[in-house]
Scaffold this active site. Sequence first.
Site, PDB file in Angstrom:
ATOM      1  N   GLY A 102       0.814  -1.211   0.000  1.00 15.80           N
ATOM      2  CA  GLY A 102       0.000   0.000   0.000  1.00 15.80           C
ATOM      3  C   GLY A 102       0.844   1.255   0.000  1.00 15.80           C
ATOM      4  O   GLY A 102       0.659   2.131   0.846  1.00 15.80           O
ATOM      5  N   SER A 103       1.751   1.365  -0.973  1.00 15.52           N
ATOM      6  CA  SER A 103       2.818   2.364  -0.850  1.00 15.52           C
ATOM      7  C   SER A 103       2.933   3.332  -2.021  1.00 15.52           C
ATOM      8  O   SER A 103       4.016   3.812  -2.335  1.00 15.52           O
ATOM      9  CB  SER A 103       4.155   1.639  -0.665  1.00 15.52           C
ATOM     10  N   THR A 104       1.819   3.644  -2.665  1.00 19.69           N
ATOM     11  CA  THR A 104       1.887   4.590  -3.779  1.00 19.69           C
ATOM     12  C   THR A 104       1.710   6.039  -3.334  1.00 19.69           C
ATOM     13  O   THR A 104       1.830   6.961  -4.150  1.00 19.69           O
ATOM     14  CB  THR A 104       0.820   4.267  -4.842  1.00 19.69           C
TER      15      THR A 104
ATOM     16  N   ILE B  65       2.367   7.795   3.845  1.00 18.17           N
ATOM     17  CA  ILE B  65       3.416   7.197   4.668  1.00 18.17           C
ATOM     18  C   ILE B  65       4.109   6.069   3.912  1.00 18.17           C
ATOM     19  O   ILE B  65       5.336   5.944   3.968  1.00 18.17           O
ATOM     20  CB  ILE B  65       2.824   6.678   5.994  1.00 18.17           C
TER      21      ILE B  65
ATOM     22  N   SER C 292      -1.322   2.244  14.411  1.00 10.36           N
ATOM     23  CA  SER C 292      -1.817   3.607  14.612  1.00 10.36           C
ATOM     24  C   SER C 292      -1.987   3.849  16.095  1.00 10.36           C
ATOM     25  O   SER C 292      -2.192   2.894  16.875  1.00 10.36           O
ATOM     26  CB  SER C 292      -3.159   3.791  13.897  1.00 10.36           C
TER      27      SER C 292
ATOM     28  N   TYR D  97     -12.046   0.453  12.770  1.00  8.14           N
ATOM     29  CA  TYR D  97     -10.656   0.758  12.410  1.00  8.14           C
ATOM     30  C   TYR D  97      -9.733   0.525  13.601  1.00  8.14           C
ATOM     31  O   TYR D  97      -8.696  -0.134  13.483  1.00  8.14           O
ATOM     32  CB  TYR D  97     -10.556   2.201  11.935  1.00  8.14           C
TER      33      TYR D  97
END
Length: 263
Positions: free
Chosen positions: A14-16, A19, A141, A154
């Site tokens: 999930g790095s496009t 963070i 988180s 979440y």
Amino acid sequence: MKIDLSGKTALVTGSTAGIGLAIVKGLATTGARVILNGRKDASVAQALADVTASVQNASVEGFVGDLGQAEGCESLVAAHPNVDILVNNLGVYGPQDFFETPDSEWSRFFETNVMSGVRLSRAYLPEMIERGWGRVVFIASESALNIPSDMIHYGFSKTAQLSIARGLAKRVAGTGVTVNSVLPGPTLSDGLIEMLKDATKPGQSIEETAAEFVMANRPSSIIQRAASVEEVANMVVYVCSTLSSATSGAALRVDGGVVDSIV
């Protein structure tokens, strides 16, 4: 202190953007070969161009796939069977009242935020153990500890990540492989910037708007502002390095002091 990860392969899910992209850039700066991931060809291509332009001699490649699905994880492992560093950054979030959150949303958050990391850790850890070195990092988180009343689903998923990371650290004890969690707080990511865009007053910077948001919604913040994505990435890069060999099973907070705890 010099972090050198030359010869290591890192995967950041999930790095496009946000963070995740900052972590990719940070790891690329250390000399690691980095695999970045997104669900769409266009976003992966844009992220690759961004990293290449930002980091001289970056060794980076992309994988397009939805890792919130078992099939996506299987395809990734088939394409890239060996990694030394796994950063489980993939995640979804969004406020929704508990009484209006259907089973499908609980399942989506669990599959994406929790099971993606479970599946990839299960796939990559055995060879890390065999090699005698490896790093697994879950990007959790502060909401894992400070459960938000408007995002219970979440918060639950982030607390689950802490449990998995701690348990895995014990499972691989003594092997040279470490497993940790990193807990960002309010961070000036693309999502927060977009959310605050309409709230920015004339002549006010987005950083100032974010600081107001933090103090209104997380008044316990000690730094009294949002962190930058680079500040979070710096912690992750250290935890992924050879210098962090005595840190395992930890939940490392980069939350600006939002969580009111001395441990």
